[in-house]
Write a protein that holds these residues in place. Structure first.
Motif, PDB file in Angstrom:
ATOM      1  N   ILE A  41       0.823  -1.215   0.000  1.00 25.77           N
ATOM      2  CA  ILE A  41       0.000   0.000   0.000  1.00 25.77           C
ATOM      3  C   ILE A  41       0.858   1.266   0.000  1.00 25.77           C
ATOM      4  CG2 ILE A  41      -1.675   1.336   1.364  1.00 25.77           C
ATOM      5  CD1 ILE A  41      -2.853  -1.353   2.265  1.00 25.77           C
ATOM      6  N   ASP A  42       1.840   1.336   0.899  1.00 25.59           N
ATOM      7  CA  ASP A  42       2.587   2.610   0.976  1.00 25.59           C
ATOM      8  C   ASP A  42       4.094   2.422   1.126  1.00 25.59           C
ATOM      9  OD1 ASP A  42       2.956   1.798   3.539  1.00 25.59           O
ATOM     10  OD2 ASP A  42       2.302   3.668   4.474  1.00 25.59           O
ATOM     11  N   GLY A  43       4.579   1.217   0.883  1.00 20.16           N
ATOM     12  CA  GLY A  43       6.034   1.023   0.925  1.00 20.16           C
ATOM     13  C   GLY A  43       6.614   0.883   2.325  1.00 20.16           C
ATOM     14  N   SER A  44       5.761   0.805   3.352  1.00 20.16           N
ATOM     15  CA  SER A  44       6.286   0.531   4.702  1.00 20.16           C
ATOM     16  C   SER A  44       6.980  -0.833   4.668  1.00 20.16           C
ATOM     17  CB  SER A  44       5.139   0.451   5.723  1.00 20.16           C
ATOM     18  OG  SER A  44       4.452   1.667   5.771  1.00 20.16           O
ATOM     19  N   VAL A  45       8.046  -1.008   5.458  1.00 20.83           N
ATOM     20  CA  VAL A  45       8.767  -2.283   5.403  1.00 20.83           C
ATOM     21  C   VAL A  45       8.204  -3.282   6.412  1.00 20.83           C
ATOM     22  CG1 VAL A  45      10.992  -1.549   4.478  1.00 20.83           C
ATOM     23  CG2 VAL A  45      10.585  -1.382   6.932  1.00 20.83           C
ATOM     24  N   GLN A  46       8.183  -4.545   6.005  1.00 19.14           N
ATOM     25  CA  GLN A  46       7.803  -5.626   6.923  1.00 19.14           C
ATOM     26  C   GLN A  46       9.063  -6.042   7.665  1.00 19.14           C
ATOM     27  OE1 GLN A  46       6.882  -9.300   4.952  1.00 19.14           O
ATOM     28  NE2 GLN A  46       6.367 -10.386   6.836  1.00 19.14           N
ATOM     29  N   ILE A  47       9.020  -6.022   8.985  1.00 16.75           N
ATOM     30  CA  ILE A  47      10.161  -6.520   9.758  1.00 16.75           C
ATOM     31  C   ILE A  47       9.675  -7.731  10.540  1.00 16.75           C
ATOM     32  CG2 ILE A  47      11.956  -5.985  11.441  1.00 16.75           C
ATOM     33  CD1 ILE A  47      11.612  -3.052  10.785  1.00 16.75           C
ATOM     34  N   SER A  48      10.081  -8.909  10.081  1.00 19.42           N
ATOM     35  CA  SER A  48       9.666 -10.152  10.732  1.00 19.42           C
ATOM     36  C   SER A  48      10.869 -10.735  11.461  1.00 19.42           C
ATOM     37  CB  SER A  48       9.157 -11.139   9.666  1.00 19.42           C
ATOM     38  OG  SER A  48       9.266 -12.469  10.143  1.00 19.42           O
ATOM     39  N   THR A  49      10.786 -10.798  12.786  1.00 17.06           N
ATOM     40  CA  THR A  49      11.912 -11.375  13.533  1.00 17.06           C
ATOM     41  C   THR A  49      12.082 -12.849  13.165  1.00 17.06           C
ATOM     42  OG1 THR A  49      10.344 -11.388  15.376  1.00 17.06           O
ATOM     43  CG2 THR A  49      12.190  -9.856  15.530  1.00 17.06           C
ATOM     44  N   GLY A  50      10.975 -13.532  12.860  1.00 14.51           N
ATOM     45  CA  GLY A  50      11.063 -14.937  12.440  1.00 14.51           C
ATOM     46  C   GLY A  50      11.876 -15.064  11.151  1.00 14.51           C
ATOM     47  N   ASP A  51      11.588 -14.184  10.168  1.00 12.59           N
ATOM     48  CA  ASP A  51      12.332 -14.230   8.883  1.00 12.59           C
ATOM     49  C   ASP A  51      13.811 -13.898   9.109  1.00 12.59           C
ATOM     50  OD1 ASP A  51      10.019 -14.827   7.546  1.00 12.59           O
ATOM     51  OD2 ASP A  51       9.749 -12.844   6.644  1.00 12.59           O
ATOM     52  N   ILE A  52      14.090 -12.915   9.964  1.00 15.17           N
ATOM     53  CA  ILE A  52      15.489 -12.529  10.231  1.00 15.17           C
ATOM     54  C   ILE A  52      16.226 -13.721  10.842  1.00 15.17           C
ATOM     55  CG2 ILE A  52      16.993 -11.040  11.652  1.00 15.17           C
ATOM     56  CD1 ILE A  52      14.796  -8.844  11.379  1.00 15.17           C
ATOM     57  N   LEU A  53      15.566 -14.383  11.796  1.00 12.74           N
ATOM     58  CA  LEU A  53      16.209 -15.531  12.464  1.00 12.74           C
ATOM     59  C   LEU A  53      16.391 -16.702  11.495  1.00 12.74           C
ATOM     60  CD1 LEU A  53      14.242 -15.347  15.842  1.00 12.74           C
ATOM     61  CD2 LEU A  53      16.681 -14.881  15.544  1.00 12.74           C
ATOM     62  N   ARG A  54      15.365 -16.968  10.666  1.00  7.42           N
ATOM     63  CA  ARG A  54      15.489 -18.083   9.709  1.00  7.42           C
ATOM     64  C   ARG A  54      16.623 -17.822   8.721  1.00  7.42           C
ATOM     65  NH1 ARG A  54      10.092 -18.547  10.827  1.00  7.42           N
ATOM     66  NH2 ARG A  54       9.506 -16.847   9.449  1.00  7.42           N
ATOM     67  N   GLU A  74      17.696   1.461  10.724  1.00  2.58           N
ATOM     68  CA  GLU A  74      18.057   1.467   9.302  1.00  2.58           C
ATOM     69  C   GLU A  74      17.160   2.428   8.512  1.00  2.58           C
ATOM     70  OE1 GLU A  74      18.553  -2.545   7.776  1.00  2.58           O
ATOM     71  OE2 GLU A  74      19.699  -3.091   9.550  1.00  2.58           O
ATOM     72  N   ASP A  75      17.729   2.944   7.405  1.00  2.00           N
ATOM     73  CA  ASP A  75      17.056   3.995   6.628  1.00  2.00           C
ATOM     74  C   ASP A  75      15.663   3.616   6.144  1.00  2.00           C
ATOM     75  OD1 ASP A  75      19.177   5.613   6.930  1.00  2.00           O
ATOM     76  OD2 ASP A  75      20.041   5.265   4.929  1.00  2.00           O
ATOM     77  N   ASP A  76      15.498   2.334   5.736  1.00  2.00           N
ATOM     78  CA  ASP A  76      14.208   1.962   5.135  1.00  2.00           C
ATOM     79  C   ASP A  76      13.056   2.010   6.135  1.00  2.00           C
ATOM     80  OD1 ASP A  76      15.011  -0.241   6.590  1.00  2.00           O
ATOM     81  OD2 ASP A  76      14.526  -1.710   5.046  1.00  2.00           O
ATOM     82  N   CYS A  77      13.367   2.159   7.431  1.00  2.00           N
ATOM     83  CA  CYS A  77      12.285   2.234   8.430  1.00  2.00           C
ATOM     84  C   CYS A  77      11.697   3.648   8.522  1.00  2.00           C
ATOM     85  CB  CYS A  77      12.793   1.826   9.815  1.00  2.00           C
ATOM     86  SG  CYS A  77      13.242   0.098   9.897  1.00  2.00           S
ATOM     87  N   GLN A  78      12.392   4.616   7.927  1.00  2.00           N
ATOM     88  CA  GLN A  78      11.946   6.006   8.050  1.00  2.00           C
ATOM     89  C   GLN A  78      10.536   6.209   7.491  1.00  2.00           C
ATOM     90  OE1 GLN A  78      13.788   8.102   9.806  1.00  2.00           O
ATOM     91  NE2 GLN A  78      15.218   6.399  10.005  1.00  2.00           N
ATOM     92  N   SER A  79      10.209   5.463   6.405  1.00  2.00           N
ATOM     93  CA  SER A  79       8.895   5.691   5.788  1.00  2.00           C
ATOM     94  C   SER A  79       7.809   4.779   6.374  1.00  2.00           C
ATOM     95  CB  SER A  79       9.005   5.496   4.277  1.00  2.00           C
ATOM     96  OG  SER A  79       9.643   4.280   4.005  1.00  2.00           O
ATOM     97  N   GLY A  80       8.132   4.069   7.434  1.00  2.00           N
ATOM     98  CA  GLY A  80       7.120   3.247   8.095  1.00  2.00           C
ATOM     99  C   GLY A  80       7.538   1.793   8.196  1.00  2.00           C
ATOM    100  N   PHE A  81       6.975   1.080   9.198  1.00  2.00           N
ATOM    101  CA  PHE A  81       7.325  -0.328   9.387  1.00  2.00           C
ATOM    102  C   PHE A  81       6.151  -1.118   9.970  1.00  2.00           C
ATOM    103  CE2 PHE A  81       9.093   2.210  12.917  1.00  2.00           C
ATOM    104  CZ  PHE A  81       8.319   1.742  13.958  1.00  2.00           C
TER     105      PHE A  81
END
Ligand code: AP5
Length: 214
Positions: free
Chosen positions: A23-36, A74-81
């Motif tokens: 919808i607006d380019g906010s980033v998905q931050i999944s701790t599960g994905d980071i750990l995997r 990180e920079d990509d969080c500036q526009s939403g997360f």
């Protein structure tokens, strides 16, 4: 948008997060994905997390806060997360609150995805995930066009290691003991949006309405 997605394993946090990022380019931050990803790369973090994850237990709070303390800068969080799977314990929620206050960041809300347990069990045993890009499928409701092959990147679509019956049951117990109390925590903060999450399209529609997005 700046949202926390709260919900039991299989409630649809990852599915909804992926729909919202479009919808607006906010980033998905999944701790599960980071750990995997760390497990797959064999990093020190991955080696430490692997045992907890395959048993369906939570990784220690200190490790998670180490990851998230850096990720949110990180920079990509500036526009939403969209925080998917974090926080997951009261100490993580308290540490996040402190961090966001320090960074002068306000959350829009905390979305609590409510799904009946029988639906969750069915979803988790039928979920498949792309090993490469993390795209989420379901053999019943949303299968890839070619069995075992990701529509988006051509990667291998597999069942996750923590999707054995034993690990799923442990993850649900851990959720009830350690993560469900976050509902009360965010209710007290006046930030909780309780949503029936049987349909992901309806969840996204409610979130858009609450955020005033057409
Ligand atoms: P994590 O990856 O976060 O797993 P989880 O919370 O158990 O959540 P899931 O990814 O299983 O489910 P989901 O809600 O995203 O559902 P999905 O959209 O895929 O964590 C894994 C492990 O990492 C943890 O056990 C822990 O060890 C560790 N960890 C991670 N974060 C941590 C933290 N903060 N602290 C400590 N440890 C941490 O949907 C599920 C299925 O249902 C899919 O097949 C999907 O296609 C289908 N589906 C979704 N919505 C619908 C719908 N509306 N209708 C029909 N099908 C649907």
């Amino acid at each position: 948008m700046r949202l926390i997605l709260l919900g039991a394993p299989g409630a649809g946090k990852g599915t909804v997060a992926k729909m919202l990022t479009a919808i607006d380019g906010s980033v998905q931050i999944s701790t599960g994905d980071i750990l995997r990803a760390a497990v797959k790369e064999g990093t020190d973090l991955g080696k430490e997390a692997q045992g907890y994850m395959s048993r369906g237990e939570l990784v220690p709070d200190a490790l998670i806060m180490g990851i998230m303390g850096e990720r949110l800068l990180e920079d990509d969080c500036q526009s939403g997360f969209l925080l998917d799977g974090f926080p997951r314990t009261i100490p993580q929620a308290e540490a996040l609150k402190e961090l966001l206050t320090k960074l002068n960041i306000e959350l829009d809300g905390v979305v609590n995805l409510n799904v009946p347990r029988d639906v969750i069990l069915d979803r988790l045993t039928t979920r498949r995930t792309c090993e490469d890009c993390g795209a989420i499928y379901n053999v019943k409701s949303n299968p890839p066009k070619v069995e075992g092959v990701c529509d988006k990147c051509g990667g291998k679509v597999v069942q996750r290691d923590d999707e054995t019956e034993e690990a799923i049951s442990k993850r649900l117990d851990v959720f009830n003991e350690q993560t469900a109390p976050l509902v009360g925590f965010y209710e007290k903060e006046g930030m909780l949006w309780d949503i029936n999450a049987t349909s992901s399209d309806e969840v996204v529609a409610v979130i858009k309405e609450k955020l005033g997005i057409a």
